[in-house]
Design an enzyme around this catalytic site. Structure first.
Site, PDB file in Angstrom:
ATOM      1  N   GLY A 131      -0.310   2.277  -5.349  1.00  0.00           N
ATOM      2  CA  GLY A 131      -0.970   1.541  -4.264  1.00  0.00           C
ATOM      3  C   GLY A 131      -0.487   0.117  -4.130  1.00  0.00           C
ATOM      4  O   GLY A 131      -1.265  -0.787  -3.824  1.00  0.00           O
ATOM      5  N   ARG A 176       0.182  -2.943  -0.510  1.00  0.00           N
ATOM      6  CA  ARG A 176      -0.683  -3.975   0.079  1.00  0.00           C
ATOM      7  C   ARG A 176      -1.769  -4.364  -0.923  1.00  0.00           C
ATOM      8  O   ARG A 176      -1.892  -3.781  -1.988  1.00  0.00           O
ATOM      9  CB  ARG A 176      -1.322  -3.468   1.371  1.00  0.00           C
ATOM     10  CG  ARG A 176      -2.239  -2.269   1.177  1.00  0.00           C
ATOM     11  CD  ARG A 176      -2.957  -1.886   2.464  1.00  0.00           C
ATOM     12  NE  ARG A 176      -2.041  -1.357   3.433  1.00  0.00           N
ATOM     13  CZ  ARG A 176      -1.753  -0.055   3.588  1.00  0.00           C
ATOM     14  NH1 ARG A 176      -2.357   0.838   2.800  1.00  0.00           N
ATOM     15  NH2 ARG A 176      -0.918   0.353   4.487  1.00  0.00           N
ATOM     16  N   GLY A 177      -2.547  -5.349  -0.558  1.00  0.00           N
ATOM     17  CA  GLY A 177      -3.752  -5.706  -1.299  1.00  0.00           C
ATOM     18  C   GLY A 177      -3.533  -6.114  -2.739  1.00  0.00           C
ATOM     19  O   GLY A 177      -2.582  -6.827  -3.081  1.00  0.00           O
ATOM     20  N   LYS A 194       2.063   5.597  -0.628  1.00  0.00           N
ATOM     21  CA  LYS A 194       2.427   6.617   0.359  1.00  0.00           C
ATOM     22  C   LYS A 194       2.675   6.069   1.756  1.00  0.00           C
ATOM     23  O   LYS A 194       3.074   6.822   2.639  1.00  0.00           O
ATOM     24  CB  LYS A 194       1.350   7.701   0.418  1.00  0.00           C
ATOM     25  CG  LYS A 194      -0.038   7.230   0.818  1.00  0.00           C
ATOM     26  CD  LYS A 194      -1.036   8.381   0.685  1.00  0.00           C
ATOM     27  CE  LYS A 194      -2.449   7.954   1.042  1.00  0.00           C
ATOM     28  NZ  LYS A 194      -2.630   7.646   2.457  1.00  0.00           N
ATOM     29  N   TYR A 223     -18.606   8.340  -5.174  1.00  0.00           N
ATOM     30  CA  TYR A 223     -17.691   7.225  -5.409  1.00  0.00           C
ATOM     31  C   TYR A 223     -17.826   6.708  -6.837  1.00  0.00           C
ATOM     32  O   TYR A 223     -16.831   6.433  -7.512  1.00  0.00           O
ATOM     33  CB  TYR A 223     -17.963   6.095  -4.418  1.00  0.00           C
ATOM     34  CG  TYR A 223     -17.181   4.831  -4.701  1.00  0.00           C
ATOM     35  CD1 TYR A 223     -15.800   4.815  -4.607  1.00  0.00           C
ATOM     36  CD2 TYR A 223     -17.830   3.646  -5.075  1.00  0.00           C
ATOM     37  CE1 TYR A 223     -15.074   3.667  -4.879  1.00  0.00           C
ATOM     38  CE2 TYR A 223     -17.117   2.497  -5.345  1.00  0.00           C
ATOM     39  CZ  TYR A 223     -15.739   2.510  -5.251  1.00  0.00           C
ATOM     40  OH  TYR A 223     -15.018   1.372  -5.530  1.00  0.00           O
TER      41      TYR A 223
END
Length: 485
Positions: free
Chosen positions: A17, A20-21, A42, A168
């Site tokens: 991941g 970004r971020g 991805k 979650y």
């Protein structure tokens, strides 16, 4: 900010991941040391609401002084993970650090979470972390640095963190359980730790969840990057820890955290799974808040029965046993003679209280049927109505419905789509975008600023159905009205 030391020069860091971020922020921090970054994500084409791809991230990493290897990886696909690991080893000769950052989130309760969303969170968060770690561990074992860092929370079994978003929580805790197990399994070979922010971090994903303006309540991704960098400097013996970003940076001598704030001095949103914030709020609201007006009105409206001096002045009836004289000592019974019963003194008659005539109910209760009253809730909505304007409606564009429980509860609405805005008792004429359920007391506390909506939601006091982003937008209006409420 934590300065770079060059310690990560030449190290290869595999980050899921990282397009970004937070993932990209950690990559850029390491790149300043001259590290090699494997961007395992991805996104190959720019998303309209989530800017950044593995290729744009690679450009930034190279510009910062590192070397980048963009790899298309969906962590749900074991083959893509293994392929990226093989490319990393072929390109850079090994892997020194793994950062399991990829994550999926849905803050929905059990009945409102579709199965495909449950599968997504479980497969990305827990399963993806496990499989990526498994693929990298053989190469991490050969490294002198050897770190695995999961972006996951401390394992906290307080039920309030499961109540509103069970799926979650399970998925994120799965990442944390990987830390717990692998840290012990590979102790002495690989350091395995978890890092979690103490407050909300501003990312594109947070903008989607929180809506416009949420950034003022967040910190920059730089605080996570600095905290991760601090962990990477630690020896392999530093393992099995669940670390908060602010705490480890304090150990580095950083005390001014305004440098990480998007808007220095502005109150920050606390992050999930950390008890200190909701417990503090709940303790304060339950122990120190005055009795709500709605209850005071009821107490004042009920007639109080006059005292009954005659009954209170009489001594209560005494039990029969207390009126008997103390028994005299007796000699032990003789073997062949049964004991003789002692004569019992006669009890003195006790005065009996005169029965009081039953009073009829007050005349007001006889002649008038009970009428509903809303007290503080009605007053709150009156102030809300006075605070509305075309500007507020234009900026919000949402219809809110409130299901308030308790003796003074009911259904209310706040229409911020109609011209000028409307409030009222009952259901709105148009379908509500957001339905909020809570007690009347908590509703008043929330609109008066004594209970933050985020805390109410995370502690289970507030249930939300509908558009979460629009729910968070309402907090802006509450802030404007706090002084009046």
């Amino acid at each position: 900010m934590l300065p770079n030391t060059g310690k990560l020069a030449g190290c290869t860091i595999f980050i899921t991941g990282a397009s970004r971020g937070i993932g990209k922020a950690i990559a850029l921090k390491a790149a300043k040391d001259g590290a090699n970054i494997v961007i395992a994500a991805k996104t190959t084409q720019t998303h309209p609401k989530l800017p950044g791809t593995i290729y744009t991230a690679a450009e930034e990493i190279e510009a910062a002084g590192g070397k980048a290897l963009p790899c298309v990886v969906d962590v749900r696909d074991e083959q893509q993970i293994n392929s990226a690991v093989e490319k990393a080893v072929e390109r850079f000769g090994g892997i020194d650090i793994l950062v399991n950052n990829a994550s999926a989130i849905s803050l929905t309760n059990t009945l409102d979470t579709p199965t495909k969303r449950v599968d997504l969170m479980m497969n990305v968060n827990t399963r993806g972390t496990y499989l990526t770690s498994k693929a990298c561990i053989p190469f991490l074992r050969k490294s002198k640095v050897a770190h695995i860092l999961n972006l996951s929370p401390p394992l906290n079994l307080n039920p309030l963190w499961f109540k509103q978003h069970c799926a979650y929580t399970i998925a994120k805790y799965g990442m944390s359980m990987c830390v717990l197990g692998m840290a012990e399994e590979f102790r002495g070979e690989i350091a395995v730790n978890a890092l979690w922010p103490k407050t909300a971090i501003h990312t594109a994903a947070m903008d989607m969840l929180g809506g416009s303006g949420v950034e003022s309540q967040c910190r920059k991704v730089d605080i996570i990057a600095d905290a991760a960098y601090s962990i990477f400097k630690r020896p392999k013996s530093f393992t099995g820890n669940f670390i908060l970003d602010e705490n480890i940076l304090k150990e580095e001598g950083i005390n001014d955290f305004d440098v990480y704030a998007i808007k220095p001095g502005h109150p920050l949103l606390p992050d999930f799974f950390l008890d200190e914030h909701p417990d503090e709020i709940m303790k304060e609201t339950e122990s120190h808040d005055p009795v709500p007006e709605v209850k005071e009105e009821k107490l004042q409206s009920e007639p109080q029965p006059p005292p009954q001096p005659q009954l209170q002045s009489q001594p209560p009836p005494q039990p029969q046993l207390q009126s008997q004289p103390a028994p005299q000592p007796q000699s032990p019974p003789q073997p062949r003679s049964p004991p003789q019963p002692q004569p019992q003194p006669q009890p003195q008659p006790q005065p009996q209280p005169q029965p009081q005539p039953q009073r009829p109910p007050p005349l007001l209760q006889q002649q008038q049927p009970p009428r509903p009253h809303f007290g503080a809730v009605e007053e709150t909505f009156r102030i809300v109505k006075d605070s509305l304007s075309d500007e507020v409606v234009k900026a919000t564009q949402a219809v809110y419905q409130f299901e308030l429980s308790g003796e003074d509860g009911g259904t209310w609405f706040l229409d911020l789509k109609s011209k000028g805005g409307r409030v009222g008792h009952g259901e709105p004429s148009d379908r509500a975008d957001v339905v909020m359920s809570m007690t009347t007391d908590d509703f008043v506390k929330m609109f008066s600023g004594k209970l933050k909506p985020t805390m109410a939601f995370m502690s289970g006091k507030l249930k939300i159905k509908g558009n979460i982003a629009l729910a968070i937008k309402l907090e802006k209006l509450m802030t404007q009205m706090n002084a009046r409420l």
